[in-house]
Each structure stands twice: as structure tokens, then as C-alpha cells.
Scaffold this motif. Structure first.
Motif, mmCIF file in Angstrom:
data_model
loop_
_atom_site.group_PDB
_atom_site.id
_atom_site.type_symbol
_atom_site.label_atom_id
_atom_site.label_comp_id
_atom_site.label_asym_id
_atom_site.label_seq_id
_atom_site.Cartn_x
_atom_site.Cartn_y
_atom_site.Cartn_z
ATOM 1 N N ALA A 263 0.820 -1.212 0.000
ATOM 2 C CA ALA A 263 0.000 0.000 0.000
ATOM 3 C C ALA A 263 0.855 1.264 0.000
ATOM 4 C CB ALA A 263 -0.927 -0.004 1.215
ATOM 5 N N VAL A 264 2.056 1.180 0.619
ATOM 6 C CA VAL A 264 2.939 2.347 0.710
ATOM 7 C C VAL A 264 4.342 1.932 0.256
ATOM 8 C CG1 VAL A 264 3.678 4.266 2.172
ATOM 9 C CG2 VAL A 264 1.596 3.015 2.749
ATOM 10 N N PRO A 265 4.575 1.780 -1.047
ATOM 11 C CA PRO A 265 5.866 1.269 -1.540
ATOM 12 C C PRO A 265 7.059 2.128 -1.132
ATOM 13 C CG PRO A 265 4.211 1.224 -3.282
ATOM 14 C CD PRO A 265 3.616 1.994 -2.152
ATOM 15 N N SER A 266 6.849 3.391 -0.849
ATOM 16 C CA SER A 266 7.978 4.269 -0.521
ATOM 17 C C SER A 266 8.704 3.844 0.748
ATOM 18 C CB SER A 266 7.495 5.713 -0.380
ATOM 19 O OG SER A 266 6.543 5.828 0.679
ATOM 20 N N ILE A 267 8.045 3.060 1.617
ATOM 21 C CA ILE A 267 8.686 2.660 2.873
ATOM 22 C C ILE A 267 9.483 1.360 2.717
ATOM 23 C CG2 ILE A 267 6.871 3.792 4.207
ATOM 24 C CD1 ILE A 267 5.808 0.994 4.922
ATOM 25 N N ARG A 296 6.260 -22.324 3.800
ATOM 26 C CA ARG A 296 6.056 -21.132 2.974
ATOM 27 C C ARG A 296 4.563 -20.834 2.930
ATOM 28 N NH1 ARG A 296 10.644 -20.590 3.615
ATOM 29 N NH2 ARG A 296 12.374 -20.423 2.125
ATOM 30 N N THR A 297 4.108 -19.922 3.787
ATOM 31 C CA THR A 297 2.689 -19.582 3.802
ATOM 32 C C THR A 297 2.409 -18.228 3.162
ATOM 33 O OG1 THR A 297 2.879 -18.644 6.034
ATOM 34 C CG2 THR A 297 2.286 -20.974 5.866
ATOM 35 N N VAL A 298 3.432 -17.399 2.989
ATOM 36 C CA VAL A 298 3.253 -16.130 2.288
ATOM 37 C C VAL A 298 3.290 -16.416 0.790
ATOM 38 C CG1 VAL A 298 4.141 -13.812 1.906
ATOM 39 C CG2 VAL A 298 4.346 -14.867 4.169
ATOM 40 N N VAL A 299 2.225 -16.083 0.094
ATOM 41 C CA VAL A 299 2.133 -16.395 -1.335
ATOM 42 C C VAL A 299 2.892 -15.340 -2.136
ATOM 43 C CG1 VAL A 299 0.569 -16.816 -3.267
ATOM 44 C CG2 VAL A 299 -0.099 -17.485 -0.948
ATOM 45 N N PHE A 300 3.689 -15.812 -3.098
ATOM 46 C CA PHE A 300 4.532 -14.912 -3.873
ATOM 47 C C PHE A 300 4.561 -15.336 -5.326
ATOM 48 C CE2 PHE A 300 7.105 -18.220 -1.892
ATOM 49 C CZ PHE A 300 7.839 -18.720 -2.944
ATOM 50 N N ARG A 301 5.196 -14.525 -6.164
ATOM 51 C CA ARG A 301 5.480 -14.851 -7.571
ATOM 52 C C ARG A 301 6.995 -14.897 -7.724
ATOM 53 N NH1 ARG A 301 0.688 -11.990 -9.171
ATOM 54 N NH2 ARG A 301 -1.044 -13.333 -8.649
ATOM 55 N N GLU A 302 7.475 -15.749 -8.624
ATOM 56 C CA GLU A 302 8.930 -15.944 -8.711
ATOM 57 C C GLU A 302 9.382 -16.152 -10.143
ATOM 58 O OE1 GLU A 302 12.429 -18.933 -6.960
ATOM 59 O OE2 GLU A 302 10.340 -19.169 -6.325
ATOM 60 N N MET A 303 10.542 -15.568 -10.461
ATOM 61 C CA MET A 303 11.278 -15.861 -11.682
ATOM 62 C C MET A 303 12.681 -16.296 -11.275
ATOM 63 S SD MET A 303 12.205 -13.457 -14.976
ATOM 64 C CE MET A 303 13.276 -12.387 -14.045
ATOM 65 N N GLU A 304 13.157 -17.395 -11.850
ATOM 66 C CA GLU A 304 14.502 -17.880 -11.529
ATOM 67 C C GLU A 304 15.215 -18.297 -12.809
ATOM 68 O OE1 GLU A 304 16.502 -20.660 -8.168
ATOM 69 O OE2 GLU A 304 15.000 -21.666 -9.411
ATOM 70 N N TYR A 305 16.467 -17.899 -12.911
ATOM 71 C CA TYR A 305 17.299 -18.253 -14.061
ATOM 72 C C TYR A 305 18.577 -18.917 -13.580
ATOM 73 C CZ TYR A 305 15.212 -16.189 -18.283
ATOM 74 O OH TYR A 305 14.433 -15.924 -19.380
ATOM 75 N N ALA A 306 19.043 -19.881 -14.367
ATOM 76 C CA ALA A 306 20.350 -20.485 -14.159
ATOM 77 C C ALA A 306 21.319 -19.894 -15.167
ATOM 78 C CB ALA A 306 20.285 -21.998 -14.353
ATOM 79 N N VAL A 330 11.143 -3.383 -3.969
ATOM 80 C CA VAL A 330 10.964 -4.830 -3.855
ATOM 81 C C VAL A 330 11.227 -5.254 -2.421
ATOM 82 C CG1 VAL A 330 11.775 -7.093 -4.639
ATOM 83 C CG2 VAL A 330 11.692 -5.157 -6.244
ATOM 84 N N THR A 331 10.294 -5.988 -1.828
ATOM 85 C CA THR A 331 10.461 -6.422 -0.436
ATOM 86 C C THR A 331 11.177 -7.762 -0.317
ATOM 87 O OG1 THR A 331 8.259 -7.427 -0.495
ATOM 88 C CG2 THR A 331 8.437 -5.209 0.418
ATOM 89 N N PHE A 332 10.945 -8.675 -1.259
ATOM 90 C CA PHE A 332 11.447 -10.041 -1.103
ATOM 91 C C PHE A 332 12.938 -10.133 -1.422
ATOM 92 C CE2 PHE A 332 7.152 -11.262 -0.696
ATOM 93 C CZ PHE A 332 7.086 -12.602 -0.337
ATOM 94 N N PRO A 333 13.683 -10.944 -0.662
ATOM 95 C CA PRO A 333 15.097 -11.146 -0.964
ATOM 96 C C PRO A 333 15.307 -11.831 -2.316
ATOM 97 C CG PRO A 333 14.546 -12.001 1.215
ATOM 98 C CD PRO A 333 13.257 -11.698 0.528
ATOM 99 N N VAL A 334 16.474 -11.629 -2.895
ATOM 100 C CA VAL A 334 16.926 -12.361 -4.079
ATOM 101 C C VAL A 334 17.723 -13.563 -3.586
ATOM 102 C CG1 VAL A 334 18.380 -12.291 -6.141
ATOM 103 C CG2 VAL A 334 16.980 -10.295 -5.514
ATOM 104 N N GLU A 335 17.355 -14.745 -4.060
ATOM 105 C CA GLU A 335 18.017 -15.974 -3.598
ATOM 106 C C GLU A 335 19.104 -16.382 -4.581
ATOM 107 O OE1 GLU A 335 16.832 -20.398 -1.863
ATOM 108 O OE2 GLU A 335 15.406 -19.308 -3.120
ATOM 109 N N HIS A 362 5.693 -10.243 -3.646
ATOM 110 C CA HIS A 362 4.464 -10.647 -2.978
ATOM 111 C C HIS A 362 3.371 -10.806 -4.029
ATOM 112 C CE1 HIS A 362 0.839 -10.113 -0.407
ATOM 113 N NE2 HIS A 362 1.563 -10.792 0.464
ATOM 114 N N ARG A 363 2.409 -11.692 -3.755
ATOM 115 C CA ARG A 363 1.365 -11.968 -4.753
ATOM 116 C C ARG A 363 0.542 -10.730 -5.104
ATOM 117 N NH1 ARG A 363 -3.239 -15.362 -1.348
ATOM 118 N NH2 ARG A 363 -3.627 -13.774 0.228
ATOM 119 N N ASP A 364 0.438 -9.775 -4.166
ATOM 120 C CA ASP A 364 -0.361 -8.589 -4.423
ATOM 121 C C ASP A 364 0.438 -7.439 -5.025
ATOM 122 O OD1 ASP A 364 -2.627 -9.858 -3.417
ATOM 123 O OD2 ASP A 364 -2.230 -9.208 -1.370
ATOM 124 N N ALA A 365 1.733 -7.649 -5.205
ATOM 125 C CA ALA A 365 2.568 -6.641 -5.871
ATOM 126 C C ALA A 365 2.664 -6.992 -7.354
ATOM 127 C CB ALA A 365 3.956 -6.595 -5.241
#
Length: 432
Positions: A263-267, A296-306, A330-335, A362-365
Motif C-alpha cells: 500500500a505504501v511502496p515508498s517505505i 512457505r505460507t506467504v504467497v509470492f510470484r517468482e522468476m529464476e534463471y540459471a 521490492v520487499t522479497f530477498p533475491v536468492e 508478494h502476490r499482491d505486488a
């Protein structure tokens, strides 16, 4: 009409028919009917792929009755299970038998068929992916034939079908190489960007498994090393510490705070700075699958490349620079994970040691602008996208990335000449 939807909510479909076959004969009947009707059939799993790789068009098969361990061969050190078995169920059964898989990813909710067909992988080890641990399989082809494949029988099918994308047939059983049950000691250590990257290669060489997480908009990373112990004398986290760290902080609180940051991406930069500073070092040990996997209960979207191992950190640095310039939040870490080369034709690690970069939202982002920003960087480094995670690639540009791509297509032509197992995703990545 029943709606199929994947775990992330990103993909959905409305099949005309839904069945829950109780055995292989029922799968054969469904395939033969689809072939005669010139329609399609798709066995779904738990929907943990972020792509529509398992989305059904006409007939959807559910593996409700197709789980369980069938055979244990302690002389050969193999275990055979029905392909609809969840990885969590297999892990529990193996532990009870005093056995373990060599390696796995960090989610245990997939079916064995789904996890192997998409190339699900962990980090480090001698074999990183579940598919590289498969030494036998059985499937129903697009003509309704039941075919077994081992290293001595139909070996070409075993070689190509371990990562089969669901395009070669409906998997019914899978046989895995296993080892005696072992324990891992996990050490989680916060590090700065320079410390983590400068010592990356030495750290990977010194430990059995290394998993690294970078928090965007910060100079902070969390590094997790897993090392084998000589015995099963373990010191797991207390139930309270495990609940606090892995369920409350990493899932419940993180999920709730993502609703605020959406809701407040600036933070978000301040949020990531605080989150990364709150991380503390911890050490614990447990049997392997309980260290490898996490809830893993927080629903997210993911892209991964090798990408090739030697290009991996360069690609990471370029992705960070692009994100910093973009103004995206972006809130989620890069793995960041590494794998040894394998010989599976459609494995993302085929023929080369690889470094994997996984980007999440996050799924809502809205993930689209973020993924579109970094995907060209990964492609420029000869990256290969995870088959079960978001990407924009097509058969035309995937074929040059896989030396044996045409060989896979030729086997598909033989096993599924009428494209009984096709769907829009497979038409995009493999062609018609």
C-alpha cells in the motif's frame, strides 16, 4: 465447471472434465479417450509451479489416489514411489526407513512428478536437482502405452524424461537413488554485500550446501551453510525458536507487513533495512529434510534463471545496479544458489556448473516490471529459465540454449504424436 488455479494465483484454467484416477489403467483410459476425441489431458499436482506448465485444457486428472511408497531396495539403495506422492510424504517415509534423498529444494509440498518434471533443485551437493536422483520411471504415453525406463531398459526415455515438462506422458512411478539417513548442521550468518560476494567462491568450496539471500535496497545478505554431520546426534531448534523464526517472523509477520508495503511502496527500502538488521546468526542441526525445507505460507510470484557459474555474480551485480536505477521497490530477498552440472537434456544445469538467481514479489505486488527489468540481464549471460517459474521465453530462443533440445522434441513426437499432453505453455516453450 471446475476451475484449476495454481498456488500463486497467477495461472488458472477451466477444464471440461475432472477425474481422480485410482490406478494406471484409469490413466490409460483417460489418455485413450482424449486421443480418440482429439482433445487433451493433463495430470496436475499441487500447483506450485508459477507457470501454466500443468494447466489443463480439456481433461484434468488429479493425483488424489496416486501417492505412496511402492518398493525399497536396500541392496541397490533405491526407493520407488507413486508419482503423485508429495515430497513431504516421501521424506517422512524415508526418515522412518533410515534413508534420505541426497538433496532437495526448500519447499516440500510438490508432487514428485511435478517437482522432477520442472527441474526443481536445491543447492550444492553432488546432485542438486530431484531429477538428477531419478534412476527409473514409468509413464503412460500419448498413445496409451505404459512404458518403464531404467538405465538398462528404454534408457533414452530415462535420460530425457527425468525433466520431461509433462510433455512426454503421465508419470505413474519414479525411482530415486537414496542414501542412509544423515543430518545437517545449518549456520545462518548475516553479512555485508562485499563480505558475502568477496568470499563467495571460497565459501561454496568449503561447505556442502550454501544458500544466500540479498535484501534489495540494502547492503545486507543472509548466508546459510549446511554441512553433513558424522552421526545423527542433532541439536534442532527449540519449538519456540522454530515457531518464532520460521513461522511468525518469516511468514505471519512478513506477510502482514507486505500488505502494508504494497500500500505504501515508498517505505520498502526502510523496511528492508530494518528486516535485514533484525536478522541474527543461528546454528542448529537436524535430519536432512528438516534442514533443507521450510514452511512457505506467504504467497509470492517468482522468476529464476540459471546462468553459467562463472557469470553468476556478474549477473547479480548487474541486476542490483538495474534495480537501483529503476526506482522500483521490492520487499522479497533475491536468492542465490549454485549447482553442479548434470547430464539431463532439459535440465537448466545441463552441461555446466550453474548459479541460480531467483527474484520474488508478494502476490499482491505487480511483478511484471521487476521481472522484465532483470530477465534481459539473465538472458544476456546465457541464462536458462526455471521451467516452473515465470519467464517469457519461447521455443525459438530456448532451443539454442539446450544442445539436445531437438532430441527431446523428437522423443516427444514419438511418444505423443497427437499432442494429447499439450497446453498453451508447452506450445510456447516446445512448439506445436
Amino acid at each position: 465447471m471446475t476451475e484449476w488455479r495454481n498456488w500463486s494465483g497467477l495461472e488458472s484454467a477451466r477444464p471440461r472434465r475432472v477425474e481422480e484416477p485410482a490406478d494406471t489403467a484409469a490413466i490409460v483410459a483417460a489418455v485413450e479417450r482424449a486421443r480418440s476425441e482429439r482433445s487433451t489431458v493433463k495430470m496436475v499436482g499441487t500447483g506450485h509451479s508459477f507457470t501454466a506448465i500443468s494447466a489443463p485444457e480439456d481433461t484434468m486428472l488429479r493425483p488424489t489416489h496416486l501417492g505412496g511408497v511402492l518398493a525399497v531396495d536396500r541392496d541397490a539403495m533405491t526407493v520407488t514411489a507413486l508419482a503423485g506422492t508429495r515430497l513431504s510424504e516421501l521424506n517422512a517415509r524415508l526418515e522412518g526407513l533410515g534413508l534420505s534423498l541426497h538433496n532437495m529444494g526448500d519447499i516440500a509440498e510438490q508432487t514428485l512428478a511435478g517437482a522432477t518434471s520442472t527441474g526443481t533443485h536445491g543447492t550444492g551437493g553432488v546432485a542438486a536437482s530431484l531429477s538428477a536422483q531419478v534412476c527409473g520411471l514409468e509413464l503412460v504415453t500419448g498413445t496409451g502405452e505404459v512404458v518403464r525406463a531404467t538405465e538398462t531398459e528404454n534408457s533414452e526415455l530415462l535420460e530425457l524424461g527425468r525433466v520431461g515438462l509433462g510433455a512426454l506422458g503421465v508419470l505413474t512411478t519414479l525411482t530415486f537413488r537414496v542414501e542412509p539417513l544423515f543430518a545437517l548442521e545449518a549456520n545462518e550468518t548475516p553479512m555485508s554485500w562485499d563480505e558475502a560476494l568477496d568470499g563467495f567462491d571460497e565459501r561454496v568450496a568449503a561447505h556442502h550446501h550454501v544458500d544466500t539471500y540479498w535484501f534489495p535496497h540494502t547492503d545486507r545478505l543472509m548466508v546459510k551453510t549446511n554441512d553433513r554431520l558424522d552421526d545423527l546426534d542433532v541439536e534442532p531448534l527449540s519449538r519456540l525458536r522454530e515457531w518464532w523464526d520460521d513461522e511468525f517472523l518469516s511468514n505471519s509477520l512478513f506477510g502482514a507487513l507486505n500488505h502494508l508495503t504494497n500500500a505504501v511502496p515508498s517505505i520498502i527500502p526502510s523496511f528492508n533495512q530494518l528486516s535485514s538488521r533484525l536478522l541474527s546468526a543461528r546454528t542448529y542441526s537436524d535430519v536432512a529434510h528438516r534442514v533443507f525445507t521450510s514452511p512457505r505460507t506467504v504467497v509470492f510470484r517468482e522468476m529464476e534463471y540459471a546462468v553459467p557459474r562463472e557469470a553468476g555474480l556478474t549477473a547479480l551485480r548487474e541486476a542490483r545496479a538495474a534495480l537501483d536505477r529503476s526506482g522500483l521497490r521490492v520487499t522479497f530477498p533475491v536468492e542465490i544458489r549454485v549447482t553442479p552440472a548434470d547430464d539431463i537434456p532439459l535440465s537448466t544445469s545441463t552441461g555446466r556448473d550453474s548459479l541460480y538467481l531467483a527474484f520474488h514479489t508478494h502476490r499482491d505486488a505487480d511483478h511484471r516490471e521487476y521481472f522484465a527489468l532483470v530477465e534481459p540481464i539473465l538472458r544476456a549471460h546465457d541464462g536458462r529459465p526455471h521451467w516452473g517459474k515465470v519467464h517469457t521465453r519461447t521455443a525459438a530462443d530456448l532451443a539454442p540454449a539446450y544442445p539436445r533440445f531437438e532430441e527431446f522434441l523428437a522423443l516427444r513426437d514419438r511418444l505423443d504424436p497427437d499432442r494429447v499432453f499439450a497446453n498453451p505453455y508447452l506450445r510456447r516453450v516446445l512448439g506445436d
